[in-house]
Structures are given as C-alpha cells and as structure tokens.
Design a protein around this motif. Structure first.
Motif, PDB file in Angstrom:
ATOM      1  N   PRO A  21       0.686  -1.095   0.102  1.00 46.33           N
ATOM      2  CA  PRO A  21       0.115  -0.014   0.017  1.00 46.33           C
ATOM      3  C   PRO A  21       0.695   1.241   0.015  1.00 46.33           C
ATOM      4  CG  PRO A  21      -0.805  -1.644   1.639  1.00 46.33           C
ATOM      5  CD  PRO A  21       0.367  -2.105   1.063  1.00 46.33           C
ATOM      6  N   THR A  22       0.411   2.466  -0.574  1.00 45.52           N
ATOM      7  CA  THR A  22       1.396   3.387  -0.926  1.00 45.52           C
ATOM      8  C   THR A  22       1.611   4.159   0.383  1.00 45.52           C
ATOM      9  OG1 THR A  22       0.067   4.071  -2.911  1.00 45.52           O
ATOM     10  CG2 THR A  22       1.293   5.806  -1.827  1.00 45.52           C
ATOM     11  N   ALA A  23       0.785   4.065   1.453  1.00 45.73           N
ATOM     12  CA  ALA A  23       1.136   4.601   2.823  1.00 45.73           C
ATOM     13  C   ALA A  23       2.505   3.934   3.287  1.00 45.73           C
ATOM     14  CB  ALA A  23       0.018   4.471   3.683  1.00 45.73           C
ATOM     15  N   GLN A  24       2.671   2.834   2.912  1.00 38.99           N
ATOM     16  CA  GLN A  24       4.014   2.138   3.762  1.00 38.99           C
ATOM     17  C   GLN A  24       5.126   2.712   3.179  1.00 38.99           C
ATOM     18  OE1 GLN A  24       3.725  -2.123   4.070  1.00 38.99           O
ATOM     19  NE2 GLN A  24       1.491  -2.216   4.745  1.00 38.99           N
ATOM     20  N   TYR A  25       5.102   2.927   1.627  1.00 38.47           N
ATOM     21  CA  TYR A  25       6.156   3.532   1.290  1.00 38.47           C
ATOM     22  C   TYR A  25       6.695   4.962   1.855  1.00 38.47           C
ATOM     23  CZ  TYR A  25       5.979  -0.071  -2.210  1.00 38.47           C
ATOM     24  OH  TYR A  25       5.818  -1.148  -2.862  1.00 38.47           O
ATOM     25  N   LEU A  26       5.473   5.780   2.485  1.00 35.51           N
ATOM     26  CA  LEU A  26       5.919   6.877   3.122  1.00 35.51           C
ATOM     27  C   LEU A  26       6.196   6.965   4.507  1.00 35.51           C
ATOM     28  CD1 LEU A  26       2.815   8.689   1.441  1.00 35.51           C
ATOM     29  CD2 LEU A  26       5.419   8.744   0.655  1.00 35.51           C
ATOM     30  N   SER A  27       6.332   5.779   5.071  1.00 35.97           N
ATOM     31  CA  SER A  27       6.368   5.378   6.471  1.00 35.97           C
ATOM     32  C   SER A  27       7.729   5.760   6.878  1.00 35.97           C
ATOM     33  CB  SER A  27       6.137   4.245   7.018  1.00 35.97           C
ATOM     34  OG  SER A  27       6.183   3.637   8.201  1.00 35.97           O
ATOM     35  N   LEU A  28       7.855   6.253   8.097  1.00 35.92           N
ATOM     36  CA  LEU A  28       9.354   6.372   8.731  1.00 35.92           C
ATOM     37  C   LEU A  28       9.931   5.187   9.244  1.00 35.92           C
ATOM     38  CD1 LEU A  28       8.721   9.559  11.215  1.00 35.92           C
ATOM     39  CD2 LEU A  28       9.863   9.641   8.938  1.00 35.92           C
ATOM     40  N   TRP A  29       9.215   4.115   9.205  1.00 39.73           N
ATOM     41  CA  TRP A  29       9.689   2.770   9.597  1.00 39.73           C
ATOM     42  C   TRP A  29       9.171   1.870   8.530  1.00 39.73           C
ATOM     43  CZ3 TRP A  29       6.955   5.971  12.789  1.00 39.73           C
ATOM     44  CH2 TRP A  29       7.751   6.681  13.952  1.00 39.73           C
ATOM     45  N   PRO A  30      10.061   1.858   7.392  1.00 31.97           N
ATOM     46  CA  PRO A  30       9.815   0.925   6.148  1.00 31.97           C
ATOM     47  C   PRO A  30       9.968  -0.396   6.480  1.00 31.97           C
ATOM     48  CG  PRO A  30      11.844   2.042   5.839  1.00 31.97           C
ATOM     49  CD  PRO A  30      11.416   2.653   7.170  1.00 31.97           C
ATOM     50  N   VAL A  31       9.178  -1.300   5.860  1.00 30.10           N
ATOM     51  CA  VAL A  31       9.288  -2.777   6.260  1.00 30.10           C
ATOM     52  C   VAL A  31      10.146  -3.424   5.077  1.00 30.10           C
ATOM     53  CG1 VAL A  31       6.903  -3.008   7.155  1.00 30.10           C
ATOM     54  CG2 VAL A  31       7.111  -2.939   4.693  1.00 30.10           C
ATOM     55  N   ARG A  32      10.530  -4.784   5.217  1.00 34.72           N
ATOM     56  CA  ARG A  32      11.349  -5.319   4.504  1.00 34.72           C
ATOM     57  C   ARG A  32      10.942  -5.212   2.915  1.00 34.72           C
ATOM     58  NH1 ARG A  32      13.177 -11.100   5.378  1.00 34.72           N
ATOM     59  NH2 ARG A  32      14.955 -10.299   4.149  1.00 34.72           N
ATOM     60  N   ASP A  33      11.921  -5.021   2.224  1.00 33.94           N
ATOM     61  CA  ASP A  33      11.835  -5.178   0.767  1.00 33.94           C
ATOM     62  C   ASP A  33      11.935  -6.494   0.161  1.00 33.94           C
ATOM     63  OD1 ASP A  33      14.516  -5.458   0.767  1.00 33.94           O
ATOM     64  OD2 ASP A  33      14.890  -3.479  -0.297  1.00 33.94           O
ATOM     65  N   ALA A  53      12.938   5.921 -14.330  1.00 37.14           N
ATOM     66  CA  ALA A  53      12.516   4.658 -13.259  1.00 37.14           C
ATOM     67  C   ALA A  53      11.423   5.358 -12.223  1.00 37.14           C
ATOM     68  CB  ALA A  53      13.607   4.136 -12.953  1.00 37.14           C
ATOM     69  N   ASP A  54      11.933   6.284 -11.585  1.00 39.00           N
ATOM     70  CA  ASP A  54      11.063   7.105 -10.594  1.00 39.00           C
ATOM     71  C   ASP A  54       9.638   7.296 -11.198  1.00 39.00           C
ATOM     72  OD1 ASP A  54      11.865   7.400  -8.146  1.00 39.00           O
ATOM     73  OD2 ASP A  54      13.258   9.363  -8.778  1.00 39.00           O
ATOM     74  N   GLU A  55       9.223   7.684 -12.223  1.00 35.64           N
ATOM     75  CA  GLU A  55       7.935   7.843 -12.811  1.00 35.64           C
ATOM     76  C   GLU A  55       7.160   6.580 -13.035  1.00 35.64           C
ATOM     77  OE1 GLU A  55       5.995   9.892 -16.822  1.00 35.64           O
ATOM     78  OE2 GLU A  55       8.055  10.163 -16.577  1.00 35.64           O
ATOM     79  N   PHE A  56       8.135   5.621 -13.489  1.00 39.77           N
ATOM     80  CA  PHE A  56       7.401   4.251 -13.610  1.00 39.77           C
ATOM     81  C   PHE A  56       6.913   3.678 -12.400  1.00 39.77           C
ATOM     82  CE2 PHE A  56       8.000  -0.460 -13.020  1.00 39.77           C
ATOM     83  CZ  PHE A  56       6.982  -0.862 -14.099  1.00 39.77           C
ATOM     84  N   PHE A  57       7.945   3.849 -11.144  1.00 40.99           N
ATOM     85  CA  PHE A  57       7.532   3.243 -10.004  1.00 40.99           C
ATOM     86  C   PHE A  57       6.326   4.082  -9.468  1.00 40.99           C
ATOM     87  CE2 PHE A  57       7.940   4.145  -5.280  1.00 40.99           C
ATOM     88  CZ  PHE A  57       7.877   2.841  -4.845  1.00 40.99           C
ATOM     89  N   ARG A  58       6.118   5.230  -9.342  1.00 38.54           N
ATOM     90  CA  ARG A  58       5.144   6.216  -8.900  1.00 38.54           C
ATOM     91  C   ARG A  58       3.904   5.722  -9.479  1.00 38.54           C
ATOM     92  NH1 ARG A  58       9.244  10.300  -8.423  1.00 38.54           N
ATOM     93  NH2 ARG A  58       8.258  11.154 -10.710  1.00 38.54           N
ATOM     94  N   ALA A  59       3.848   5.442 -10.879  1.00 33.88           N
ATOM     95  CA  ALA A  59       2.698   5.283 -11.556  1.00 33.88           C
ATOM     96  C   ALA A  59       2.195   3.879 -11.225  1.00 33.88           C
ATOM     97  CB  ALA A  59       2.783   5.129 -13.106  1.00 33.88           C
ATOM     98  N   GLN A  60       2.834   2.929 -10.709  1.00 33.86           N
ATOM     99  CA  GLN A  60       2.406   1.724 -10.305  1.00 33.86           C
ATOM    100  C   GLN A  60       1.718   1.864  -8.657  1.00 33.86           C
ATOM    101  OE1 GLN A  60       2.651  -0.208 -12.877  1.00 33.86           O
ATOM    102  NE2 GLN A  60       3.796   1.419 -13.695  1.00 33.86           N
ATOM    103  N   LEU A  61       2.033   2.621  -7.992  1.00 35.37           N
ATOM    104  CA  LEU A  61       1.424   2.540  -6.741  1.00 35.37           C
ATOM    105  C   LEU A  61      -0.098   2.845  -6.613  1.00 35.37           C
ATOM    106  CD1 LEU A  61       4.215   4.618  -4.601  1.00 35.37           C
ATOM    107  CD2 LEU A  61       3.886   2.109  -5.404  1.00 35.37           C
ATOM    108  N   GLY A  62      -0.640   3.497  -7.594  1.00 34.98           N
ATOM    109  CA  GLY A  62      -2.324   3.699  -7.597  1.00 34.98           C
ATOM    110  C   GLY A  62      -2.681   2.413  -7.678  1.00 34.98           C
ATOM    111  N   GLY A  63      -2.281   1.348  -8.152  1.00 35.76           N
ATOM    112  CA  GLY A  63      -2.968   0.095  -8.181  1.00 35.76           C
ATOM    113  C   GLY A  63      -3.227  -0.639  -6.824  1.00 35.76           C
ATOM    114  N   LYS A  64      -2.534  -0.070  -5.873  1.00 34.31           N
ATOM    115  CA  LYS A  64      -2.639  -0.853  -4.560  1.00 34.31           C
ATOM    116  C   LYS A  64      -2.783  -0.059  -3.454  1.00 34.31           C
ATOM    117  CE  LYS A  64      -2.251  -3.982  -1.405  1.00 34.31           C
ATOM    118  NZ  LYS A  64      -3.134  -4.731  -1.336  1.00 34.31           N
TER     119      LYS A  64
END
Length: 277
Positions: A67-79, A266-277
């Motif tokens: 979910p997009t909110a997790q990419y904005l967290s101060l405490w990111p989870v494992r990738d 690459a940044d643009e591609f990544f951000r475009a995919q976040l809307g799907g989750k």
C-alpha cells in the motif's frame, strides 16, 4: 498462454500439478498476510532457462507492491518476502522499489523475471511496461559486468583449474553467462538478453559442433539428476574463457554510470504503479 482481462498465465503441461497448486496457494497467502499486490509471479532458474534436470526444484519469483502509505512511513518494512524452502519449492519476491533500483544497477535477475516464458500470474500491462522500461534504461555495461561476474565466479569455482569431472548443473551456470556475453557482443544495440537458453543459442552464431555439444548436454541434463558428473567438453571450456576475456576487453573501460534521465524515468514508472495498490 492464456489472456483473460489482462492477466497472463503460461504453465508447461509437464509441471507437477501438486507443486503448481502449492505455488498458487502460497502466492495467495502472501497477498493476504502481507497486504500486497503481486503483479508478476514467474518461474526462474533452470526450468525457465530451458535446461531442467529430473530433480530440479521450482523457483518461483515475484514482484510485489505494498500500500502506498507504507512507502511513506518512517519505519519501512522489508523489501523482500521469503517463504521457507522445501525440497521442491523455492519461493521469494522483491518489492517493486527494490526491483526497479536493481534493474538500473544492471541486475539481470529482474530482466529475466520480466521475460520468463513460465508465468504463474502477471498483469499484462505491468509486465509490458516494466519490460519496456528495461529496454530503455538498462546500462549495457552494467548488464555485461553482472553476467561476467556470475560466469567467472561459477567458472573459477567449478570449471577452471583443469577440472575434468564436474556437475552438469554447474557447467550450465558458467556457460549461460558466457553465452549471454556473446549475445551482447553480437547485438551491440541491445541490453536485455533473452532468458530462454535454447532461444539465446539460436542468436549467437555458434559453430554447429559447439551447438551440438550443448544440445546433447541439455538432453542429458533433462534425463538425469543435477549431481551427475560429466567431463568438461574442450570446445565449451575454450568458449567460456574466450567470451570472458572479450567481455573484459569490451566493457572494463566503459562508464557504468546510470544517467539522470534514466533514474527519472524509473522514478516515474514506480510512482505510476502505486495507484494500483
């Protein structure tokens, strides 16, 4: 390959139905447990490369989006999401952000996942756009150096020093990167190497004798276990050493830097995919 509402799935008839069912259930459990979307799940390893053994396991790899909110967290989870290994199954995946970053660094695993002929499930649009991104932004020098590192590591560990008997599996682990380097040398405008090994061979202008030796080894590998020992074919030993040496001459002096415009795309591609989750 089936195509229903933009969803891809391509499974060989030879696949074990029990293993396939376990993979499908595991992927669904990962979606639920980790609250992620999985727009790409494929088979990697020897089955997808086109030279499996009788006892090859199943190497399922996937890309997931949180979910997009997790990419904005101060405490990111494992990738990375990993599932405990079993005798038959090896299942793990990378976060989309990790996959995109590694793609720009020349990590060939991401490229191979995107072009794997064996697909457990994939969003057709996601796969096509990610693969198109790879063709546009991947640095050939970084890709070649990755294959060179993989190939020389396996060659030095298992094939060099006048080795006469080696595991057939290990020979292919050194040979495939060498052939990939040859393909890059013969296709100077390309940067994404075909994953399927027999298809790759067909585009490398090899001597018929060499192709015959490799074809015989692929057939032998399919009929035996991965621990089988074979004698090192002299033409293949020469081929690997030759391609590794040429790769050093061709790529060692070239810049491995990733251009700023590739990073922006690459940044643009990544951000475009976040809307799907």
């Amino acid at each position: 390959m089936t195509h229903a509402q933009g969803w891809l799935r391509a499974i060989p008839e030879s696949f074990c139905p029990t293993a396939l069912g376990d993979i499908d259930r595991t992927l669904q459990a990962i979606r639920a447990e980790h609250d992620v979307a999985i727009p790409l799940a494929i088979e990697s390893g020897s089955r997808a490369w086109g030279f499996p053994s009788l006892d090859s396991d199943y190497d399922c790899r996937f890309i997931f989006i949180r979910p997009t909110a997790q990419y904005l967290s101060l405490w990111p989870v494992r990738d990375v999401i990993e599932v405990p290994l079993t005798q038959e199954l090896d299942i793990n995946g990378w976060d989309l952000a990790k996959a995109v970053r590694l793609l720009l660094k020349g990590n060939v695993a991401v490229m191979e996942w995107l072009s794997s002929p064996i697909i457990y499930g994939a969003d057709a649009t996601f796969r096509a756009r990610f693969l198109a991104l790879a063709h546009r932004v991947c640095n050939r020098t970084l890709v070649a150096r990755h294959y060179l590192h993989l190939g020389e590591k396996q060659y030095d560990r298992h094939c060099g020093m006048q080795v006469h008997d080696l595991r057939i599996k290990k020979l292919f682990y050194a040979l495939r990167p060498a052939i990939a380097l040859r393909w890059l040398r013969l296709h100077p405008a390309c940067n994404v190497v075909p994953m399927h090994f027999p298809s790759l061979l067909g585009e490398c202008e090899l001597e018929p004798v060499t192709v015959g030796i490799i074809d015989d080894l692929i057939r032998a590998k399919a009929q035996t276990r991965e621990t089988r020992l074979i004698a090192m074919p002299e033409p293949l030993e020469w081929l690997m050493a030759h391609e590794f040496a040429l790769a050093h001459e061709t790529f060692d002096h070239l810049s491995p830097e990733v251009p700023a415009d590739a990073m922006a795309e690459a940044d643009e591609f990544f951000r475009a995919q976040l809307g799907g989750k």
